[in-house]
Design an enzyme around this catalytic site. Sequence first.
Site, PDB file in Angstrom:
ATOM      1  N   ASP A   1      51.437  74.324  -2.707  1.00  0.00           N
ATOM      2  CA  ASP A   1      50.963  75.020  -1.521  1.00  0.00           C
ATOM      3  C   ASP A   1      50.488  76.410  -1.925  1.00  0.00           C
ATOM      4  OD1 ASP A   1      50.304  75.237   1.149  1.00  0.00           O
ATOM      5  OD2 ASP A   1      52.282  75.977   1.751  1.00  0.00           O
TER       6      ASP A   1
ATOM      7  N   TYR B   1      48.353  80.156  -0.800  1.00  0.00           N
ATOM      8  CA  TYR B   1      48.619  81.267   0.125  1.00  0.00           C
ATOM      9  C   TYR B   1      47.316  82.044   0.208  1.00  0.00           C
ATOM     10  CZ  TYR B   1      51.770  85.134   1.712  1.00  0.00           C
ATOM     11  OH  TYR B   1      52.438  86.120   2.406  1.00  0.00           O
TER      12      TYR B   1
ATOM     13  N   HIS C   1      46.513  85.864   6.730  1.00  0.00           N
ATOM     14  CA  HIS C   1      47.899  85.384   6.778  1.00  0.00           C
ATOM     15  C   HIS C   1      48.785  86.171   5.801  1.00  0.00           C
ATOM     16  CE1 HIS C   1      51.328  82.644   7.025  1.00  0.00           C
ATOM     17  NE2 HIS C   1      51.290  82.515   5.709  1.00  0.00           N
TER      18      HIS C   1
ATOM     19  N   ARG D   1      57.712  92.483   4.324  1.00  0.00           N
ATOM     20  CA  ARG D   1      57.887  93.531   3.316  1.00  0.00           C
ATOM     21  C   ARG D   1      57.526  94.916   3.800  1.00  0.00           C
ATOM     22  NH1 ARG D   1      55.584  89.895   0.158  1.00  0.00           N
ATOM     23  NH2 ARG D   1      53.645  91.024   0.407  1.00  0.00           N
TER      24      ARG D   1
ATOM     25  N   GLU E   1      53.035  75.875   9.824  1.00  0.00           N
ATOM     26  CA  GLU E   1      51.811  76.540   9.390  1.00  0.00           C
ATOM     27  C   GLU E   1      50.672  75.536   9.447  1.00  0.00           C
ATOM     28  OE1 GLU E   1      52.872  78.036   5.458  1.00  0.00           O
ATOM     29  OE2 GLU E   1      53.798  79.808   6.385  1.00  0.00           O
TER      30      GLU E   1
ATOM     31  N   GLU F   1      47.378  74.097   8.091  1.00  0.00           N
ATOM     32  CA  GLU F   1      46.674  74.137   6.809  1.00  0.00           C
ATOM     33  C   GLU F   1      45.784  72.900   6.691  1.00  0.00           C
ATOM     34  OE1 GLU F   1      49.191  74.862   3.426  1.00  0.00           O
ATOM     35  OE2 GLU F   1      50.650  76.020   4.598  1.00  0.00           O
TER      36      GLU F   1
ATOM     37  N   ASP G   1      52.801  72.637   7.482  1.00  0.00           N
ATOM     38  CA  ASP G   1      53.838  73.085   6.549  1.00  0.00           C
ATOM     39  C   ASP G   1      55.005  73.649   7.370  1.00  0.00           C
ATOM     40  OD1 ASP G   1      55.338  74.175   4.520  1.00  0.00           O
ATOM     41  OD2 ASP G   1      53.949  75.827   4.119  1.00  0.00           O
TER      42      ASP G   1
ATOM     43  N   ARG H   1      61.906  80.136   8.897  1.00  0.00           N
ATOM     44  CA  ARG H   1      61.616  81.517   8.488  1.00  0.00           C
ATOM     45  C   ARG H   1      62.864  82.287   8.070  1.00  0.00           C
ATOM     46  NH1 ARG H   1      56.504  81.031   7.074  1.00  0.00           N
ATOM     47  NH2 ARG H   1      55.167  80.424   8.814  1.00  0.00           N
TER      48      ARG H   1
ATOM     49  N   GLN I   1      63.777  81.086   4.646  1.00  0.00           N
ATOM     50  CA  GLN I   1      62.740  81.590   3.725  1.00  0.00           C
ATOM     51  C   GLN I   1      62.938  83.075   3.411  1.00  0.00           C
ATOM     52  OE1 GLN I   1      58.775  81.200   5.371  1.00  0.00           O
ATOM     53  NE2 GLN I   1      57.772  82.074   3.579  1.00  0.00           N
TER      54      GLN I   1
ATOM     55  N   TYR J   1      63.530  83.809  -0.658  1.00  0.00           N
ATOM     56  CA  TYR J   1      62.236  83.720  -1.358  1.00  0.00           C
ATOM     57  C   TYR J   1      62.053  84.675  -2.533  1.00  0.00           C
ATOM     58  CZ  TYR J   1      59.809  87.862   0.503  1.00  0.00           C
ATOM     59  OH  TYR J   1      59.404  89.140   0.779  1.00  0.00           O
TER      60      TYR J   1
ATOM     61  N   LYS K   1      61.154  75.418   3.106  1.00  0.00           N
ATOM     62  CA  LYS K   1      59.892  74.675   3.210  1.00  0.00           C
ATOM     63  C   LYS K   1      60.018  73.188   2.879  1.00  0.00           C
ATOM     64  CE  LYS K   1      56.819  78.184   3.523  1.00  0.00           C
ATOM     65  NZ  LYS K   1      55.720  78.228   4.492  1.00  0.00           N
TER      66      LYS K   1
ATOM     67  N   THR L   1      56.857  68.044   5.368  1.00  0.00           N
ATOM     68  CA  THR L   1      55.460  68.482   5.484  1.00  0.00           C
ATOM     69  C   THR L   1      54.703  67.309   6.069  1.00  0.00           C
ATOM     70  OG1 THR L   1      55.686  69.866   3.503  1.00  0.00           O
ATOM     71  CG2 THR L   1      53.445  69.318   4.185  1.00  0.00           C
TER      72      THR L   1
ATOM     73  N   THR M   1      48.429  78.754   4.965  1.00  0.00           N
ATOM     74  CA  THR M   1      48.183  78.921   6.396  1.00  0.00           C
ATOM     75  C   THR M   1      46.786  79.470   6.626  1.00  0.00           C
ATOM     76  OG1 THR M   1      50.486  79.531   6.594  1.00  0.00           O
ATOM     77  CG2 THR M   1      49.091  79.970   8.498  1.00  0.00           C
TER      78      THR M   1
ATOM     79  N   GLU N   1      53.295  84.491  13.184  1.00  0.00           N
ATOM     80  CA  GLU N   1      52.196  85.442  13.402  1.00  0.00           C
ATOM     81  C   GLU N   1      51.828  85.526  14.885  1.00  0.00           C
ATOM     82  OE1 GLU N   1      50.154  83.218  10.120  1.00  0.00           O
ATOM     83  OE2 GLU N   1      49.024  85.099  10.001  1.00  0.00           O
TER      84      GLU N   1
HETATM   85 MN    MN Z   1      52.225  76.994   3.682  1.00  0.00          MN
END
Ligand code: MN
Length: 412
Positions: free
Chosen positions: A127, A129, A134, A143, A199, A201, A233, A237, A240, A244, A253, A257, A349, A363
């Site tokens: 996957d 990014y 996104h 962050r 997500e 995708e 996906d 959260r 994650q 992560y 994740k 899927t 995403t 989001e």
């Molecule tokens: Mn994804």
Amino acid sequence: MQKSFIEIPAGHPFPLYNLPYGVFDYQGQTSIGVAIGDYVLNLSLLEEKGLLKVAELKGKKVFNQPTLNTFLEMGKPCWSAVRKFLMHFLASDTSDLRDNPALQKELLIPQQQVTMKMPVHVGGYTDFYSSLEHATNLGKMFRDPENPLLPNWKYIPVGYDGRASAIVVSGTKIKRPNGQLKIGDDAPICALTRQFDTEIELGFVVGTGNELGCPISINQAADHIFGAVILLDWSARDIQRWEYVPLGPFLGKNFGTTISPWIVTMEALAPFSTPGPVQDPKPLPYLSHQNTNFDIDLHLQIKTPKMDLYQEIAHTNYKYMYWDIAQQVAHHTVNGCNLRAGDILGTGTISGSTSDSYGSLIELTWGGQNPIHLDSGESRVYLEDSDSMQVVAFAKRDDLTIGFGCAEATVF
Ligand code: MN
């Protein structure tokens, strides 16, 4: 535009021009087919009867298989030849099938009567990014709002190895995962996710792979891809967020899927190609070419148990992506990593620049701050048990429309 003898209304996702491939169960048998209007043309039977007259397939059994992997391994000239044959075989001015009702009855099955299965055996799932919007949105939330993009992002099509075994076909229920959550300053706990998200995708399906140690160059990359599906996906959260760093997504994740059952071929997508955004700084030479996306609209819809119909909560478009599929393939293999037929490469995403074009709940609700208000009077931040999500995708240009069908799942 050439038409089929099968009646297909304008705007239907599966006109003669599309012919997406899938695997289906019908009367206790698993077969490979292409979608045409509201029917499936049974390619397994066509091959068995010796009616699939394509030189590249002579003496081979590529459609009497449980998945499309054998056909994918045949490569682009063969995919092209089969497409050409099928477009002719189903065309309004070809009489072979048109004037043979008994054969039609055998070969054309109403889609309502079949159960769609996984179209490929997925050996590897990666996957990416690759949406700037996104990555920026998540960087702000996870962050640093001032500096959301990490320094590598505009140099590397960032990705991670996902879990191939957890990819399931549309309609399969997805179970709310357990995992480690860390809430505020408390010690971590193991509990069901409270932030169940998905997500939007696309998943590109690898056709022909490469030998271990032999990279695929940027100019050859597109020829290795067979087609694309819609991909959901599923993402926890809270799991994650805690897990992560430093190695990326893992248990947040890999519990599921979803992909749509019909693979739309790259040949069918060709008329919808469009230049990707300007890339600055210029990518390194092994990633450097005219980045090219496809103009594909994706609609994210939700349905709660109180609702009769799906309600759209966002729509986005694949053309916004920063890194394209050829760059993803070239990057994936630059170290010699081997891709294989049936591997799936998730785009990441797909988010646009406006708040109604974001491709995930985190989001759309901006980290849970802005609940989504539904017509049923309910509101959602993340998914509740028994909620269903669906993504429908179309590509349109002038008088030509093709669709992917849909990818949907209920969470429990
Ligand atoms: Mn994804």
